[in-house]
Write a protein that holds these residues in place. Sequence first.
Motif, mmCIF file in Angstrom:
data_model
loop_
_atom_site.group_PDB
_atom_site.id
_atom_site.type_symbol
_atom_site.label_atom_id
_atom_site.label_comp_id
_atom_site.label_asym_id
_atom_site.label_seq_id
_atom_site.Cartn_x
_atom_site.Cartn_y
_atom_site.Cartn_z
ATOM 1 N N GLU A 280 92.006 32.912 -36.795
ATOM 2 C CA GLU A 280 93.076 32.510 -37.706
ATOM 3 C C GLU A 280 92.696 32.926 -39.114
ATOM 4 O O GLU A 280 91.616 32.583 -39.593
ATOM 5 C CB GLU A 280 93.325 30.995 -37.657
ATOM 6 N N ILE A 281 93.575 33.665 -39.782
ATOM 7 C CA ILE A 281 93.344 34.088 -41.162
ATOM 8 C C ILE A 281 94.255 33.267 -42.065
ATOM 9 O O ILE A 281 95.484 33.301 -41.921
ATOM 10 C CB ILE A 281 93.615 35.587 -41.333
ATOM 11 N N THR A 282 93.652 32.513 -42.963
ATOM 12 C CA THR A 282 94.414 31.579 -43.792
ATOM 13 C C THR A 282 94.102 31.778 -45.270
ATOM 14 O O THR A 282 93.195 32.521 -45.645
ATOM 15 C CB THR A 282 94.091 30.124 -43.410
ATOM 16 N N SER A 283 94.861 31.081 -46.111
ATOM 17 C CA SER A 283 94.579 31.061 -47.540
ATOM 18 C C SER A 283 93.273 30.302 -47.788
ATOM 19 O O SER A 283 92.838 29.506 -46.946
ATOM 20 C CB SER A 283 95.728 30.385 -48.293
ATOM 21 N N TRP B 151 91.654 27.581 -48.533
ATOM 22 C CA TRP B 151 91.849 26.151 -48.698
ATOM 23 C C TRP B 151 90.845 25.424 -47.810
ATOM 24 O O TRP B 151 90.788 25.660 -46.605
ATOM 25 C CB TRP B 151 93.281 25.767 -48.318
ATOM 26 N N SER C 233 88.931 22.511 -45.618
ATOM 27 C CA SER C 233 89.380 21.472 -44.693
ATOM 28 C C SER C 233 88.193 20.622 -44.257
ATOM 29 O O SER C 233 87.030 21.020 -44.403
ATOM 30 C CB SER C 233 90.039 22.095 -43.465
ATOM 31 N N GLU D 37 87.777 27.394 -52.614
ATOM 32 C CA GLU D 37 89.072 27.491 -53.289
ATOM 33 C C GLU D 37 89.035 28.141 -54.674
ATOM 34 O O GLU D 37 90.053 28.675 -55.124
ATOM 35 C CB GLU D 37 89.680 26.093 -53.394
ATOM 36 N N ARG E 49 90.571 35.317 -48.429
ATOM 37 C CA ARG E 49 91.071 34.672 -47.222
ATOM 38 C C ARG E 49 89.933 33.893 -46.549
ATOM 39 O O ARG E 49 88.753 34.209 -46.727
ATOM 40 C CB ARG E 49 91.637 35.700 -46.232
ATOM 41 N N GLU F 73 88.923 31.887 -39.698
ATOM 42 C CA GLU F 73 88.383 30.852 -38.816
ATOM 43 C C GLU F 73 88.410 31.340 -37.369
ATOM 44 O O GLU F 73 89.293 32.106 -36.974
ATOM 45 C CB GLU F 73 89.205 29.568 -38.930
#
Length: 277
Positions: A98-101, A103, A105, A138, A145, A148
Motif C-alpha cells: 500500500e502506497i500512502t501519503s 501520515w 499511524s 510527516e 510516500r 506499507e
Amino acid sequence: MRHSLPLTPQFYVTAPQSCPYIDGRRERKLFTALQGSGAGSLNDKLSKQGFRRSQNVLYRPSCADCTACLSARIRVDEFSSNRSQRKTTRRNAHLRREITSPWASEDQYALFRRYLTARHADGGMADMDIFEFAAMIEETPVRTRVIEYWDDRPLESGGKAALRAVCLTDVLDDGLSMVYSFYDPDMPQDSLGTHIILDHVEVARDAGLPFVYLGYWVPGSPKMGYKAQFSALEIFKDRQWQAIGHPDEHAHSTHPLSVEPIAEQVAQIELPDTLSG
C-alpha cells in the motif's frame, strides 16, 4: 562553524560524535535546511551528490579523517535479482503493498518500536516517542510516500491484517530514495529488509524511474555490507557515480588523507539553477 555558498542555501557542520558504523571513528555531518518553494529541486539535486533527507534537513557525512560512507543506488534497468533474492520475492508474495501519503499511524509506531528494540536498542533512535516518530514521517517539504507491506493471512483466522514492513520514501525526479525502513523483527527467515528493496526496484521500474537510492554503503561495516549484494549498484565517489566494483577496492576510504577540507567540499556542491542565479 558555518560555511556557505555565494548564494543560499547555507551549509553547517555538526560536532563530532561516535561513528555508528566503524568502531573507533568519529562522525561529522555537513547539512543544510530543506524549506521553501525550492525544496523539491534542492532535494533532487543534492541527492545526486550523496546527500540524504531527514525531515527538513539534507545531510552528507563529512568526517575529519574518513570518507567511508558512500551513497549507493541501484540502476533499475540493469538490475537482475540473484537466486537468493528471487527466493525472497517468492517467500513474500503474500504481502500486499500500500502506497500512502506520509501520515503516521499507531500500527506503524508499534512495528517501529518492536524493530528498534530487537535491532537497534542502543541506537540514536531508541528513545523516540510517538510524537517524534510522527515528525519523522510527516515533516517533509518534498514529495514523500509511505509504502506499507501488509500480511492479510491473519484475516483467515478471524484476526486483523498484520503490518510487516514500512518504508518512508521520497520520490525524486530520477528515482526513489529510501529514507528509512523498518520491519517485523520476528520474521528473519523472510528477509523483509531485502524484500523492501526488491519491491522498490519494481515500483521504480513501473514508474519509469531509473534509480533506487539506498542510503549509505560503508566498506568494512557489517551493518551496511548487505547493500553490496544487489546487482547494478553504483556509489557516489570522487564527485561522480561509478559502479561499485569489488567492495575491497574501497578500503582506502578510511584513510585520513582521503578527506578534502570542508570549504572545498561546500564549494564543489552544485545547486539547482533556480537557486544558483
